[in-house]
Design a protein around this motif. Structure first.
Motif, PDB file in Angstrom:
ATOM      1  N   GLY A  59     -45.690 -29.478   9.522  1.00 48.80           N
ATOM      2  CA  GLY A  59     -44.015 -29.325  10.504  1.00 48.80           C
ATOM      3  C   GLY A  59     -44.831 -28.488  11.938  1.00 48.80           C
ATOM      4  N   PRO A  60     -43.508 -28.020  12.758  1.00 48.00           N
ATOM      5  CA  PRO A  60     -44.170 -27.688  13.719  1.00 48.00           C
ATOM      6  C   PRO A  60     -44.590 -25.815  13.701  1.00 48.00           C
ATOM      7  CG  PRO A  60     -41.974 -29.274  13.972  1.00 48.00           C
ATOM      8  CD  PRO A  60     -42.245 -28.747  12.828  1.00 48.00           C
ATOM      9  N   THR A  61     -45.436 -25.184  14.617  1.00 44.79           N
ATOM     10  CA  THR A  61     -45.733 -24.079  14.495  1.00 44.79           C
ATOM     11  C   THR A  61     -45.356 -23.099  15.121  1.00 44.79           C
ATOM     12  OG1 THR A  61     -47.688 -24.527  15.265  1.00 44.79           O
ATOM     13  CG2 THR A  61     -47.200 -24.681  12.765  1.00 44.79           C
ATOM     14  N   SER A  90     -52.708 -25.715  15.233  1.00 39.48           N
ATOM     15  CA  SER A  90     -51.646 -25.237  15.301  1.00 39.48           C
ATOM     16  C   SER A  90     -52.476 -24.498  13.800  1.00 39.48           C
ATOM     17  CB  SER A  90     -50.634 -26.327  14.364  1.00 39.48           C
ATOM     18  OG  SER A  90     -50.096 -26.835  15.224  1.00 39.48           O
ATOM     19  N   GLY A  91     -51.254 -22.822  14.284  1.00 41.37           N
ATOM     20  CA  GLY A  91     -51.734 -21.969  13.100  1.00 41.37           C
ATOM     21  C   GLY A  91     -50.804 -22.038  11.670  1.00 41.37           C
ATOM     22  N   GLU A  92     -50.706 -21.201  11.072  1.00 35.76           N
ATOM     23  CA  GLU A  92     -49.568 -21.349   9.329  1.00 35.76           C
ATOM     24  C   GLU A  92     -47.860 -20.698   9.940  1.00 35.76           C
ATOM     25  OE1 GLU A  92     -51.967 -19.316   7.377  1.00 35.76           O
ATOM     26  OE2 GLU A  92     -53.727 -20.899   6.278  1.00 35.76           O
ATOM     27  N   ASP A  93     -47.485 -20.731  11.055  1.00 38.11           N
ATOM     28  CA  ASP A  93     -46.471 -19.709  10.865  1.00 38.11           C
ATOM     29  C   ASP A  93     -45.292 -20.980  11.395  1.00 38.11           C
ATOM     30  OD1 ASP A  93     -44.075 -18.425  11.388  1.00 38.11           O
ATOM     31  OD2 ASP A  93     -44.186 -17.159  14.008  1.00 38.11           O
ATOM     32  N   LEU A  94     -44.931 -21.644  10.595  1.00 41.23           N
ATOM     33  CA  LEU A  94     -44.497 -23.026  11.141  1.00 41.23           C
ATOM     34  C   LEU A  94     -42.056 -22.694  11.078  1.00 41.23           C
ATOM     35  CD1 LEU A  94     -44.802 -24.417   6.937  1.00 41.23           C
ATOM     36  CD2 LEU A  94     -45.373 -25.164   9.473  1.00 41.23           C
ATOM     37  N   VAL A  95     -41.946 -23.103  12.084  1.00 40.69           N
ATOM     38  CA  VAL A  95     -40.504 -23.038  12.323  1.00 40.69           C
ATOM     39  C   VAL A  95     -39.869 -22.821  10.741  1.00 40.69           C
ATOM     40  CG1 VAL A  95     -39.440 -24.258  13.482  1.00 40.69           C
ATOM     41  CG2 VAL A  95     -41.279 -23.790  15.256  1.00 40.69           C
ATOM     42  N   TRP A 153     -44.449 -35.162  10.636  1.00 42.91           N
ATOM     43  CA  TRP A 153     -45.770 -35.543  12.298  1.00 42.91           C
ATOM     44  C   TRP A 153     -44.835 -34.494  13.610  1.00 42.91           C
ATOM     45  CZ3 TRP A 153     -49.596 -38.052  11.536  1.00 42.91           C
ATOM     46  CH2 TRP A 153     -50.313 -38.925  10.760  1.00 42.91           C
ATOM     47  N   ALA A 154     -43.974 -34.038  12.850  1.00 46.91           N
ATOM     48  CA  ALA A 154     -43.169 -33.165  14.157  1.00 46.91           C
ATOM     49  C   ALA A 154     -44.623 -32.427  14.669  1.00 46.91           C
ATOM     50  CB  ALA A 154     -42.477 -32.758  14.028  1.00 46.91           C
ATOM     51  N   GLY A 155     -45.041 -31.707  13.900  1.00 49.61           N
ATOM     52  CA  GLY A 155     -46.651 -31.102  14.320  1.00 49.61           C
ATOM     53  C   GLY A 155     -47.279 -31.588  14.906  1.00 49.61           C
ATOM     54  N   ALA A 156     -47.348 -32.063  14.724  1.00 44.16           N
ATOM     55  CA  ALA A 156     -48.656 -33.124  15.255  1.00 44.16           C
ATOM     56  C   ALA A 156     -48.181 -33.086  16.537  1.00 44.16           C
ATOM     57  CB  ALA A 156     -48.631 -34.437  14.234  1.00 44.16           C
ATOM     58  N   VAL A 157     -47.063 -34.091  16.666  1.00 44.57           N
ATOM     59  CA  VAL A 157     -47.106 -34.594  17.903  1.00 44.57           C
ATOM     60  C   VAL A 157     -46.199 -33.127  19.129  1.00 44.57           C
ATOM     61  CG1 VAL A 157     -44.603 -35.184  19.679  1.00 44.57           C
ATOM     62  CG2 VAL A 157     -45.224 -36.134  17.722  1.00 44.57           C
ATOM     63  N   GLN A 158     -46.144 -32.031  18.292  1.00 43.73           N
ATOM     64  CA  GLN A 158     -46.092 -30.773  19.353  1.00 43.73           C
ATOM     65  C   GLN A 158     -48.100 -31.207  20.000  1.00 43.73           C
ATOM     66  OE1 GLN A 158     -45.656 -27.558  16.830  1.00 43.73           O
ATOM     67  NE2 GLN A 158     -43.912 -26.856  18.118  1.00 43.73           N
ATOM     68  N   ASP A 159     -48.706 -30.598  18.816  1.00 40.01           N
ATOM     69  CA  ASP A 159     -49.855 -30.561  19.437  1.00 40.01           C
ATOM     70  C   ASP A 159     -50.714 -31.602  20.239  1.00 40.01           C
ATOM     71  OD1 ASP A 159     -49.945 -28.488  17.990  1.00 40.01           O
ATOM     72  OD2 ASP A 159     -50.854 -28.770  16.611  1.00 40.01           O
ATOM     73  N   LEU A 160     -50.879 -33.054  19.715  1.00 42.30           N
ATOM     74  CA  LEU A 160     -51.114 -34.233  20.903  1.00 42.30           C
ATOM     75  C   LEU A 160     -50.208 -33.651  21.917  1.00 42.30           C
ATOM     76  CD1 LEU A 160     -50.876 -36.484  18.133  1.00 42.30           C
ATOM     77  CD2 LEU A 160     -52.327 -35.843  19.603  1.00 42.30           C
ATOM     78  N   THR A 161     -49.309 -33.479  22.536  1.00 37.68           N
ATOM     79  CA  THR A 161     -48.412 -33.352  23.210  1.00 37.68           C
ATOM     80  C   THR A 161     -49.050 -31.971  24.625  1.00 37.68           C
ATOM     81  OG1 THR A 161     -46.240 -34.292  22.749  1.00 37.68           O
ATOM     82  CG2 THR A 161     -46.349 -32.416  24.569  1.00 37.68           C
ATOM     83  N   LEU A 162     -49.295 -31.308  24.342  1.00 33.91           N
ATOM     84  CA  LEU A 162     -50.699 -30.141  24.430  1.00 33.91           C
ATOM     85  C   LEU A 162     -51.632 -30.585  25.086  1.00 33.91           C
ATOM     86  CD1 LEU A 162     -50.386 -26.373  22.807  1.00 33.91           C
ATOM     87  CD2 LEU A 162     -49.659 -26.969  25.455  1.00 33.91           C
ATOM     88  N   TYR A 163     -51.893 -31.452  24.578  1.00 36.25           N
ATOM     89  CA  TYR A 163     -53.443 -31.693  24.416  1.00 36.25           C
ATOM     90  C   TYR A 163     -53.217 -32.539  25.398  1.00 36.25           C
ATOM     91  CZ  TYR A 163     -54.616 -29.796  20.171  1.00 36.25           C
ATOM     92  OH  TYR A 163     -54.132 -28.714  18.870  1.00 36.25           O
TER      93      TYR A 163
END
Length: 545
Positions: free
Chosen positions: A403-405, A464-469, A501-511
């Motif tokens: 999940g998103p962080t 992504s760190g560990e502070d989950l939304v 997969w929302a956390g992965a999408v969050q990071d992939l958007t950054l990258y």
């Protein structure tokens, strides 16, 4: 894979202005499909040089083609990576004679030993032993543990980590608590070889090493894989290995030396190597097996600066068949690193949809990360596209599927000009960028981005760190510990259709945004800070030296 975060490397210059294109949606369907396929039992854990490799690399090519990439190695999708497997057998005890009492250290429980040399036999007899402190030669810091000491043909005993590893914060000459490359065992063996040492032995101490003896024993026994290159690595020391801390103390006592006092002296500038007055002997046979593996490379050519490149990487390999758990003997590597390859494919799709950038974008899935970053190291040492014209890169080694962080954790904080340049992208997502919590573990040096950093290309490593939304730090940390304890490098690392997969999408958007900025802002060229251990290499590379 070195930890449960998404690893990134990239570079961009401060104050640059450019038009950032809109980010195409990152396909969750692609992430799910690629991960599920590569981590299925049909791919047998994706171990290099097995029949599973052909199936794995063919599938990645299929997805690269479908994404719209072109073959990335002069018309080929592959870069051949020659490898050699060395299996130490008939290992003798490591003996020390000439002291108050002879010592004979047993293989596995008291010492481990191996060689990078491709040779059928290693036989070291009566080699003078020298304590070289932390085994560092760092001219930019005015530090040389080998000064005034010729160790050619001798056995050097070395402390793990940096001299100031117990210093809180980053105030020490070697960045205090944060390990530098000089603290890594790989550097210590490399420097010992440059100095001509016959054998290099590191003293294992759990706290500065950041892992117990069991990790050393499992990693350094059994077949070891190395790149198969001209010269058979005969420029390396005849033997490299580790000894238990208690055995090192016994060795120094036998030599009439105070281990604690000499270890303390080694922490201070001006330390000079100390002959121990004892001699070392060890021997073993090597079973040698040569093989060939592959890196898979695709490219989205640039429009105006096509000779300059931005690199995305993710390793495709895992452990193959492994110790069974509940009758399951395949280590599928769904997170480590089928997820990273899924991210690589999804980014390729997104970048192709956005259209070519000014600089070329290269997408590479590398082999043999699990056996020592060998695929990325081979590419870095034999680049298809010159490193002097490589702007930076993004490495993916395990995606966030919990999940998103709210946080974005940076490894290698303060090494390059990139920290402040990533921050606006992170903050635009409403997240906070923070340093890694355990820099003393040397995590920055344990994934494929480091192969490029080591040869001068600035790499930004974070994720992504560990502070989950949803659930905060408590839930995020619990998920990390659960993965490490129950799935990491085990058959249980399997695809889960319930992953978020929302956390992965969050990071992939950054990258995506970061890689696009590097590729479109042709006025920028990043570098390391002047105090970083890789700055000189980058400067010489850019100057064409």
């Amino acid at each position: 894979m070195r930890r449960f975060v998404f690893l990134v490397a990239a570079a961009v210059a401060a104050g640059s202005a450019f038009a950032q294109p809109s980010t195409p949606a990152i396909s969750v369907d692609t992430l799910r499909d690629v991960d599920k396929t590569l981590s299925s039992d049909a791919f047998e854990g994706r171990k290099p040089t097995t029949p599973a490799e052909e199936k794995t690399t063919a599938y990645i090519v299929e997805r690269f083609k479908a994404a719209g990439l072109q073959p990335g190695n002069h018309g080929s999708w592959f870069q051949q990576v020659p490898m050699v497997e060395l299996d130490a057998r008939n290992v003798s005890p490591l003996t020390f004679t000439g002291g108050k009492a002879p010592l004979a250290l047993g293989y596995r429980d008291q010492m481990v030993i191996a060689t990078y040399r491709v040779t059928p036999r290693v036989d070291i007899r009566n080699s003078d032993v020298v304590f070289v402190g932390y085994g560092i030669d760092a001219p930019e810091k005015g530090w040389n543990d080998y000064a005034g000491m010729d160790v050619k043909g001798k056995t050097v005993v070395i402390l793990v980590n940096d001299p100031d590893w117990q210093t809180p914060g980053k105030d020490g000459l070697f960045d205090g608590k944060a390990m530098t490359y000089y603290g890594r065992w790989t550097y210590k063996f490399e420097e010992a070889a440059r100095q001509g040492a016959a054998a290099a032995i590191i003293v294992h101490d759990t706290e500065p090493a950041a892992y117990p003896w069991a990790v050393v024993r499992s990693s350094w026994t059994g077949a070891q894989v190395e790149l198969d290159e001209k010269g058979d690595h005969l420029d390396q020391s005849q033997a490299t290995g580790w000894i238990q801390l208690d055995q090192a103390k016994a060795l120094f006592a036998s030599a009439g030396k105070d281990f604690a006092a000499l270890s303390e002296a080694a922490k201070h500038k001006g330390f000079r190597a100390v002959p121990l007055g004892v001699k070392a002997s060890v021997s073993f046979d090597n079973a040698v097996r040569r093989s060939m593996s592959k890196n898979v490379i695709g490219i989205l050519p640039g429009t105006t600066k096509s000779d300059e490149t931005v690199m995305y990487t993710a390793h495709w390999d895992h452990l193959g068949h492994c110790d069974p758990v509940n009758a399951d003997g395949i280590c599928n590597g769904a997170l480590d690193n089928a997820s990273g390859v899924a991210g690589l494919v999804a980014l390729a799709e997104a970048q192709v949809k956005a259209g070519p950038a000014k600089r070329s974008m290269v997408f590479m899935s590398v082999t043999c990360e699990e056996c020592g970053l060998l695929g990325s190291r081979y590419y870095a040492e034999h680049p298809v596209y010159p490193l002097a014209k490589m702007v930076g890169g993004v490495n993916m080694d395990v995606l966030n599927v919990i999940g998103p962080t709210r946080d974005f954790v940076v490894s290698g904080w303060g090494k390059s000009e990139l920290d402040d340049l990533m921050r606006p992208l992170v903050e635009a997502q409403g997240r906070v960028m923070t340093p890694e919590p355990n820099p003393e573990r040397g995590g920055y040096f344990r994934s494929d981005h480091f192969s490029f950093a080591k040869l001068g290309v600035p790499m930004f490593d974070g994720g992504s760190g560990e502070d989950l939304v949803d659930g905060g730090v408590a839930k995020g940390h619990a998920a990390t510990l659960d993965y490490i304890a129950n799935r990491y490098h085990k058959p249980q690392d399997e695809y889960d259709p319930n992953w978020n997969w929302a956390g992965a999408v969050q990071d992939l958007t950054l990258y995506f945004q970061f890689g696009r900025r590097l590729a479109d802002d042709t006025s920028s060229w990043p570098n390391w800070y002047k105090t970083a251990e890789f700055r000189g290499i980058r400067d010489r590379s850019r100057a064409g030296q």
